[in-house]
Design a protein around this motif. Structure first.
Motif, PDB file in Angstrom:
ATOM      1  N   HIS A  34      22.089  41.154  66.106  1.00 17.33           N
ATOM      2  CA  HIS A  34      22.431  40.289  64.981  1.00 17.33           C
ATOM      3  C   HIS A  34      21.260  39.345  64.702  1.00 17.33           C
ATOM      4  O   HIS A  34      20.696  38.744  65.611  1.00 17.33           O
ATOM      5  N   THR A  35      20.902  39.223  63.436  1.00 15.47           N
ATOM      6  CA  THR A  35      19.785  38.350  63.042  1.00 15.47           C
ATOM      7  C   THR A  35      20.202  37.479  61.856  1.00 15.47           C
ATOM      8  O   THR A  35      19.664  37.619  60.749  1.00 15.47           O
ATOM      9  N   PRO A  36      21.161  36.587  62.055  1.00 22.49           N
ATOM     10  CA  PRO A  36      21.632  35.755  60.935  1.00 22.49           C
ATOM     11  C   PRO A  36      20.548  34.852  60.377  1.00 22.49           C
ATOM     12  O   PRO A  36      20.599  34.462  59.209  1.00 22.49           O
ATOM     13  N   GLN A  37      19.547  34.490  61.210  1.00 25.18           N
ATOM     14  CA  GLN A  37      18.497  33.593  60.738  1.00 25.18           C
ATOM     15  C   GLN A  37      17.683  34.203  59.606  1.00 25.18           C
ATOM     16  O   GLN A  37      17.090  33.490  58.801  1.00 25.18           O
TER      17      GLN A  37
END
Length: 232
Positions: A34-37
């Motif tokens: 996961h890479t929400p940034q």
């Protein structure tokens, strides 16, 4: 006197064992699920990023100017005058010529950083009223100018003079540090040589450590100005 390193291999072996690694083993690159940034501000237009950067500059006491690639020479000339001109040092960056700023540099007899001058170059930066540089990336979220320092773009230019003027190509404005580091990684993957020293500047030097009182110019420039320019 040259120092010596004692028991280096044994020391590194012990650390590797604690980490369950084999000495000199290249660790496998992590892949995040996961890479929400990466999604923060991802839909912002170039103009929206400029507006965000301007807003961030208000809280870091940094003045922002805007111009076009055709008008940049006149605008920079005026900014230099507004900040008192005097002795000026600039990074040795080919983009000054690409933006048509050669005449401005010659008009003010600006010293172009030359690492082969050694301490003479550092002294010129320390004596200068203005340090002039072009950023390599700009973080809109914090209005932080990223400078990829190398032998021609020394940090002394932006650190030692009383005023730091940074030219910001608009296409190099990214939302935040996430995108800046992705830019660095992409360049490395393409085999480009990058400096091991990347400096992010967020406004003039200041400290509020003593009695919570803001003191400007503790260990760097007292004034910082950004000149945003539409690219060629």
């Amino acid at each position: 006197m040259n120092g010596t390193i004692e028991n280096r291999d044994a020391f590194l072996k012990k650390i590797a064992e604690k980490l369950h690694h084999t000495p000199k083993e290249v660790p496998e690159k992590l892949h995040w699920l996961h890479t929400p940034q990466e999604s923060v501000y991802q839909n912002y237009s170039s103009d929206q990023l400029v507006d965000m950067m301007k807003k961030a500059c208000e809280s870091i006491h940094t003045k922002v100017y805007q111009t076009t690639s055709k008008a940049i020479a006149g605008q920079l000339d005026q900014i230099i005058t507004d900040y008192g001109a005097g002795k000026i040092v600039a990074t040795k960056d080919p983009r000054f010529a690409e933006f048509g700023l050669t005449e401005v540099l010659e008009k003010y007899k600006i010293y172009s950083w030359n690492y082969s001058d050694g301490h003479v170059a550092i002294d010129k930066a320390a004596e200068a009223n203005i340090g002039l540089s072009i950023c390599d990336v700009m973080l809109a979220e914090s209005a932080s100018a990223g400078l990829f320092t190398d032998k021609n773009k020394a940090r002394s230019v932006s650190l030692l003079p009383e005023t730091s003027i940074v030219i910001v190509p608009q296409s190099l404005i990214v939302p935040r540090l996430t995108q800046a580091m992705q830019m660095v990684e992409d360049r490395v993957q393409k085999g480009q040589n990058l400096s091991s020293y990347i400096n992010f500047i967020s406004g003039p030097s200041n400290s509020a450590d003593i009695e919570m009182r803001l003191v400007v110019g503790v260990h760097g420039p007292i004034k910082v100005a950004y000149l945003i320019v539409s690219d060629l």
